[in-house]
Scaffold this motif. Structure first.
Motif, short mmCIF file in Angstrom:
data_model
loop_
_atom_site.label_atom_id
_atom_site.label_comp_id
_atom_site.label_asym_id
_atom_site.label_seq_id
_atom_site.Cartn_x
_atom_site.Cartn_y
_atom_site.Cartn_z
N CYS A 79 -28.17 -27.23 91.65
CA CYS A 79 -28.34 -25.45 91.74
C CYS A 79 -27.99 -24.68 90.69
CB CYS A 79 -27.32 -24.91 92.87
SG CYS A 79 -27.80 -25.85 94.67
N GLU A 80 -28.44 -23.48 90.62
CA GLU A 80 -28.17 -22.64 89.61
C GLU A 80 -26.73 -21.98 90.22
OE1 GLU A 80 -29.01 -18.37 87.79
OE2 GLU A 80 -31.06 -19.65 88.50
N VAL A 81 -25.74 -21.76 89.35
CA VAL A 81 -24.48 -21.17 90.11
C VAL A 81 -24.49 -19.70 89.82
CG1 VAL A 81 -21.94 -21.03 89.91
CG2 VAL A 81 -23.09 -23.41 90.16
N ALA A 82 -24.10 -18.98 90.66
CA ALA A 82 -23.99 -17.45 90.51
C ALA A 82 -22.70 -17.02 91.11
CB ALA A 82 -25.35 -16.71 91.23
N TYR A 83 -22.25 -15.82 90.76
CA TYR A 83 -21.09 -15.39 91.08
C TYR A 83 -21.28 -13.98 91.83
CZ TYR A 83 -19.70 -19.04 88.09
OH TYR A 83 -19.68 -20.33 87.55
N LEU A 84 -20.55 -13.60 93.03
CA LEU A 84 -20.88 -12.59 93.78
C LEU A 84 -19.22 -12.06 94.06
CD1 LEU A 84 -22.30 -10.40 95.42
CD2 LEU A 84 -22.61 -12.19 97.23
N THR A 85 -18.98 -11.22 93.64
CA THR A 85 -17.61 -10.59 93.91
C THR A 85 -17.48 -9.13 94.21
OG1 THR A 85 -15.38 -10.43 92.66
CG2 THR A 85 -17.56 -10.12 91.14
N GLY A 86 -16.51 -8.79 94.73
CA GLY A 86 -15.95 -7.42 95.23
C GLY A 86 -15.48 -6.74 93.94
N ARG A 87 -15.37 -7.36 93.07
CA ARG A 87 -14.57 -6.69 91.50
C ARG A 87 -15.40 -5.53 91.33
NH1 ARG A 87 -12.28 -11.69 88.11
NH2 ARG A 87 -10.77 -12.60 89.64
N PRO A 88 -14.86 -4.53 90.83
CA PRO A 88 -15.56 -3.45 90.29
C PRO A 88 -16.23 -3.90 88.77
CG PRO A 88 -13.21 -2.93 90.09
CD PRO A 88 -13.15 -4.47 90.74
N GLU A 89 -17.33 -3.32 88.67
CA GLU A 89 -18.10 -3.51 87.50
C GLU A 89 -17.04 -3.45 86.28
OE1 GLU A 89 -21.06 -4.70 85.13
OE2 GLU A 89 -21.23 -4.41 87.11
N ARG A 90 -16.10 -2.41 86.24
CA ARG A 90 -15.32 -2.22 84.95
C ARG A 90 -14.58 -3.65 84.70
NH1 ARG A 90 -12.88 0.29 89.18
NH2 ARG A 90 -10.88 -0.16 89.92
N CYS A 91 -14.55 -4.45 85.35
CA CYS A 91 -13.81 -5.79 85.05
C CYS A 91 -14.67 -6.93 84.69
CB CYS A 91 -13.00 -6.35 86.48
SG CYS A 91 -11.66 -5.42 87.29
N ARG A 92 -15.95 -6.58 84.33
CA ARG A 92 -16.83 -7.45 83.85
C ARG A 92 -16.57 -8.33 82.72
NH1 ARG A 92 -21.83 -9.23 84.94
NH2 ARG A 92 -22.13 -7.40 86.55
N ARG A 93 -16.19 -7.61 81.69
CA ARG A 93 -15.60 -8.28 80.36
C ARG A 93 -14.52 -9.31 80.69
NH1 ARG A 93 -14.72 -5.22 75.12
NH2 ARG A 93 -16.63 -4.15 76.03
N ASP A 94 -13.38 -8.89 81.37
CA ASP A 94 -12.37 -9.84 81.78
C ASP A 94 -12.84 -11.14 82.56
OD1 ASP A 94 -10.68 -8.38 80.20
OD2 ASP A 94 -9.94 -7.43 81.91
N THR A 95 -13.81 -10.70 83.47
CA THR A 95 -14.21 -11.71 84.50
C THR A 95 -14.92 -12.74 83.57
OG1 THR A 95 -14.28 -10.38 86.44
CG2 THR A 95 -15.70 -12.02 86.77
N LEU A 96 -15.88 -12.02 82.81
CA LEU A 96 -16.79 -13.32 82.07
C LEU A 96 -15.77 -14.25 81.09
CD1 LEU A 96 -19.68 -11.08 81.19
CD2 LEU A 96 -19.70 -12.90 83.02
N ALA A 97 -15.12 -13.77 80.62
CA ALA A 97 -14.09 -14.34 79.83
C ALA A 97 -13.08 -15.38 80.67
CB ALA A 97 -13.27 -13.49 79.09
N TRP A 98 -12.82 -15.15 81.59
CA TRP A 98 -12.17 -15.73 82.56
C TRP A 98 -12.74 -17.15 83.13
CZ3 TRP A 98 -12.15 -18.22 87.50
CH2 TRP A 98 -11.06 -18.91 87.93
N LEU A 99 -14.15 -16.88 83.45
CA LEU A 99 -15.37 -17.86 84.07
C LEU A 99 -15.36 -18.91 82.88
CD1 LEU A 99 -17.78 -15.87 85.88
CD2 LEU A 99 -16.50 -17.46 86.83
N ALA A 100 -15.54 -18.31 81.53
CA ALA A 100 -15.90 -19.23 80.44
C ALA A 100 -14.49 -20.02 79.99
CB ALA A 100 -16.34 -18.49 79.05
#
Length: 167
Positions: A66-87
């Protein structure tokens, strides 16, 4: 490059929640247990979440078919930290859907709305989430669900997800 993207987009989606599914939020629960809740501190601590082995393993296994995707209730302002954490934790690259900064609807509403929108064009193979209400609503809507039961339930987080629409 275009060919790879088009091939990838035809694969079914495996959709993963983040908090208490892939990321262990136990160390930051204290910010939700006080009144008033300290949302800035709660989200500021997210980059320090340890990964949850069960969730990460399932995401890596899902990426085979599958293509993995992420669906979170975190607010958009957390995007940079979230992408860095995933990587940083070796999770598969994938699109990340986040809550608008001003969206306070319950997680089960926002996530189901996104799943339905995605399902118009793609097969959703599975949703992996720790929120029981999200899981129940997704199953009622016909989605296959895996309940992330590998962390202790947090009453404060549950109230925040459903009552305050914050995560």
């Amino acid at each position: 490059m275009t060919q790879n993207n088009s091939l990838k987009s035809n694969r079914p989606l495996a959709v993963f929640d983040l908090d208490n599914t892939l990321a262990d939020t136990a160390h930051r629960q204290r910010f939700l247990e006080r009144k008033p809740r300290d949302w800035p501190a709660f989200f500021a601590a997210a980059p320090h979440d340890p990964p949850l082995t069960e969730g990460v393993t399932l995401a890596l296994e899902s990426a085979r078919e599958c293509e993995v995707a992420y669906l979170t209730g975190r607010p958009e302002r957390c995007r940079r930290d979230t992408l860095a954490w995933l990587a940083a934790h070796g999770l598969p690259e994938g699109r990340v859907w986040m809550r608008r900064n001003d969206d306070r609807r319950p997680a089960r509403s926002t996530k189901l709305e996104t799943l339905r929108r995605l399902a118009r064009d793609r097969e959703i193979r599975v949703l992996v989430d720790d929120d029981e209400l999200v899981c129940q609503d997704a199953e009622r809507a016909g989605f296959s669900v895996v309940r992330a039961r590998w962390t202790a339930e947090s009453t404060a987080l549950k109230e925040a997800q459903e009552g305050e629409g914050r995560t």
